[in-house]
Design an enzyme around this catalytic site. Structure first.
Site, PDB file in Angstrom:
ATOM      1  N   SER A  20      30.831 -66.751-133.392  1.00 55.50           N
ATOM      2  CA  SER A  20      29.730 -67.682-133.626  1.00 55.50           C
ATOM      3  C   SER A  20      28.587 -66.935-134.298  1.00 55.50           C
ATOM      4  O   SER A  20      28.653 -65.721-134.486  1.00 55.50           O
ATOM      5  CB  SER A  20      29.262 -68.290-132.310  1.00 55.50           C
ATOM      6  OG  SER A  20      28.562 -67.302-131.574  1.00 55.50           O
ATOM      7  N   LYS A  21      27.554 -67.704-134.614  1.00 55.97           N
ATOM      8  CA  LYS A  21      26.400 -67.161-135.341  1.00 55.97           C
ATOM      9  C   LYS A  21      25.816 -65.914-134.695  1.00 55.97           C
ATOM     10  O   LYS A  21      25.293 -65.052-135.389  1.00 55.97           O
ATOM     11  CB  LYS A  21      25.311 -68.226-135.414  1.00 55.97           C
ATOM     12  CG  LYS A  21      25.355 -69.023-136.691  1.00 55.97           C
ATOM     13  CD  LYS A  21      24.019 -69.711-136.912  1.00 55.97           C
ATOM     14  CE  LYS A  21      24.162 -70.809-137.953  1.00 55.97           C
ATOM     15  NZ  LYS A  21      23.919 -72.136-137.432  1.00 55.97           N
ATOM     16  N   ARG A  22      25.880 -65.854-133.370  1.00 54.67           N
ATOM     17  CA  ARG A  22      25.216 -64.701-132.767  1.00 54.67           C
ATOM     18  C   ARG A  22      25.982 -63.398-133.007  1.00 54.67           C
ATOM     19  O   ARG A  22      25.466 -62.320-132.805  1.00 54.67           O
ATOM     20  CB  ARG A  22      24.918 -64.939-131.286  1.00 54.67           C
ATOM     21  CG  ARG A  22      26.095 -64.953-130.425  1.00 54.67           C
ATOM     22  CD  ARG A  22      25.841 -65.523-129.044  1.00 54.67           C
ATOM     23  NE  ARG A  22      27.129 -65.813-128.494  1.00 54.67           N
ATOM     24  CZ  ARG A  22      27.943 -64.897-127.977  1.00 54.67           C
ATOM     25  NH1 ARG A  22      27.555 -63.637-127.906  1.00 54.67           N
ATOM     26  NH2 ARG A  22      29.122 -65.224-127.536  1.00 54.67           N
ATOM     27  N   HIS A  23      27.231 -63.496-133.485  1.00 56.56           N
ATOM     28  CA  HIS A  23      27.972 -62.283-133.834  1.00 56.56           C
ATOM     29  C   HIS A  23      27.597 -61.773-135.227  1.00 56.56           C
ATOM     30  O   HIS A  23      27.757 -60.600-135.528  1.00 56.56           O
ATOM     31  CB  HIS A  23      29.478 -62.544-133.810  1.00 56.56           C
ATOM     32  CG  HIS A  23      30.014 -62.815-132.439  1.00 56.56           C
ATOM     33  ND1 HIS A  23      30.484 -64.043-132.044  1.00 56.56           N
ATOM     34  CD2 HIS A  23      30.139 -62.005-131.358  1.00 56.56           C
ATOM     35  CE1 HIS A  23      30.888 -63.974-130.783  1.00 56.56           C
ATOM     36  NE2 HIS A  23      30.680 -62.755-130.345  1.00 56.56           N
TER      37      HIS A  23
END
Ligand code: GLU
Ligand code: ZN
Length: 479
Positions: A247-250
């Site tokens: 996801s975006k946080r990666h």
């Protein structure tokens, strides 16, 4: 031409996600490997969330990645009449029925069941067997009306997946599901199953998250009397650090973001191709990772795709992108980096200096954006030049930094302006300071960071006047 027909079926509700790009790639690789046909189908059943820009964006991105298609784009929304006609047919044959329940009623009944003991969520079959009169009455009340598909109550649903083997679930876990919404719009399951059948898709290659829905699509096909089944291959989920769903946080997950960061399309598809698939070893037994689209297509085999989650390793992608960058002729690399430089430095960009900076950046670059960033010290207005905090810290803690900077400034003031002339190692040696210890402070003074482009080339590019001025300014900070 083989009779294989595969499709890539994105929903145009946002940028092309890396997981979807991997799905597109694997369909492409399979189609090209067997000489089959790749169909592009835009699944815009969710009219509210689908946008023309996204449809365009997806196609632009696919082309940028080098993935072409043979048919389409077909638009699912243009087949609505066909989907509704099929729903009518299912209704008339008794495979589907009208449901007049509201969301609240369905939830309230579930809560009541739960209060009485363990209960399955989802629809309870309430409207399954309404009489003609009851239906007329409920419709007369102006209630919402959806169409539900009747699933079996007993037994199991099974299909064979090329990657996962046999996939079986009990029918009791699949409640009767909606195929036409109260708004009159066909639902994804129906549209997806009908379109695959109508366009003669032989292989469905898609993400693992859709495995569960396959039982529904197969039940719909059966009810429609479509006797053959496509071959299914559900690709492994992409996970990031911590093994959680990517996801975006990666990090970046939209293909457009990767483009903005200056990843090369060849490197990206190469990396995506390794997410679940591995190239067979070369003839001499060595493992192969760097491969072009054509090389991957030649080697591609669904049977070599692993069912386990695939780890998306940004460091490895950076490494691979660097390999592709180094494989470019320098002039081409400079040309590709130029738009990134222009976006950053505008009118201040000097093409000759930029080309010089890129020529020395190429050896260690990971992306076009970071390469362009590393030329910042050449184009920043002098009054905005500042040493990054961490590098300033490093500079301040360098032993005898005052002596070093003074000696370097003196030397650069009068030395011959050539790469040999600006070599600062003899200057440090005269002070009996190891270059490795003393030079990071000079990097920081000249480039604003202690880990920038090669120092002596950078000094030459910067020019005598600015280089000396910056070193004297740094000296003033420490004395
Ligand atoms: N439209 C679906 C999605 O973007 C894919 C459906 C499919 O491949 O069958 O998730
Ligand atoms: Zn109902």
């Amino acid at each position: 031409m083989s009779s294989v027909r595969v499709r890539f079926a994105p929903s145009p509700t946002g940028f092309l996600h890396v997981g979807s790009a991997r799905t597109a790639l694997f369909n492409w690789l399979y189609a090209r490997h067997v000489g089959g046909t790749l169909v592009l189908r835009i699944e815009d059943t969710d009219v509210e969330r689908s946008r023309h820009e996204w449809t365009e964006g997806i196609q632009t991105t696919l082309r940028w990645l080098g993935l072409d298609w043979d048919e389409g784009p077909y638009f699912q929304s243009q087949q609505f009449d066909r989907h509704l006609q099929v729903a009518q047919q299912l209704l008339e044959g008794g495979a589907a029925y009208e449901c007049f329940c509201t969301e609240e009623e369905i939830n309230a009944r579930y809560e009541a069941r739960k209060a009485a003991g363990p209960a399955d969520p989802g629809y309870d079959g309430h409207c399954r067997d309404l009489s003609v009169e009851e239906r007329a009455r409920l419709a007369g009340e102006g209630r919402p009306r959806s169409i539900r598909f009747r699933t079996r109550d007993e037994g199991v649903s099974t299909f064979t997946d090329v990657i996962r083997g046999e996939v079986t679930v009990p029918w009791s876990t699949i409640p009767d599901f909606v195929i036409v919404r109260t708004s009159g719009a066909p639902v994804f399951y129906l549209a997806n199953a009908v379109d695959d059948a109508d366009t003669g898709i032989t292989h469905v290659i898609r993400g693992e998250d859709l495995t569960d829905t396959t039982h529904r699509m197969l039940a719909l096909r059966d009810a429609l009397g479509v006797s053959d089944r496509p071959t299914f291959a559900h690709l492994p989920l992409l996970v990031g650090a911590g093994r959680s769903k990517l996801s975006k946080r990666h990090g970046a997950i939209a293909m457009e973001d990767f483009a903005d960061k200056g990843y090369l399309p060849g490197a990206l598809v190469n990396y995506l191709g390794l997410l679940g698939f591995s190239m067979p070893p070369a003839e001499d037994g060595t493992s192969r990772e760097i491969a072009s689209l054509d090389e991957m297509a030649e080697a591609f085999d669904l049977a070599r795709v692993s069912p386990s989650p695939a780890f998306f390793d940004y460091d490895k992608l950076n490494w691979m992108n660097g390999e592709y960058i180094r494989a470019l002729p320098t002039e081409e690399f400079v040309g590709q980096a130029l738009p990134f430089g222009e976006a950053r430095y505008g009118d201040r960009l000097d093409r000759v200096a930029f080309a010089g900076a890129m020529a020395i950046a190429q050896e260690r670059a990971t992306t076009l954006a970071s390469a362009a960033d590393s030329a910042w010290f050449l184009f920043v207005p002098e009054e905005d030049f500042a040493i990054a905090d961490e590098s300033l810290e490093r500079l301040r803690s360098t032993e005898r930094v005052g002596e070093i900077l003074a000696a370097v400034a003196d030397h650069l003031e009068s030395c011959e302006w050539t790469i040999e002339g600006v070599d600062l190692r003899p200057v440090l040696e005269k002070l009996e300071i190891k270059p490795r210890k003393g030079l990071p402070a000079v990097y920081a003074a000249v480039e604003g960071t202690h880990a920038g482009l090669p120092l002596f080339d950078s000094i030459l590019l910067l020019g005598r006047e600015r280089a000396v001025r910056r070193i004297r300014a740094a000296l003033a900070l420490v004395t």
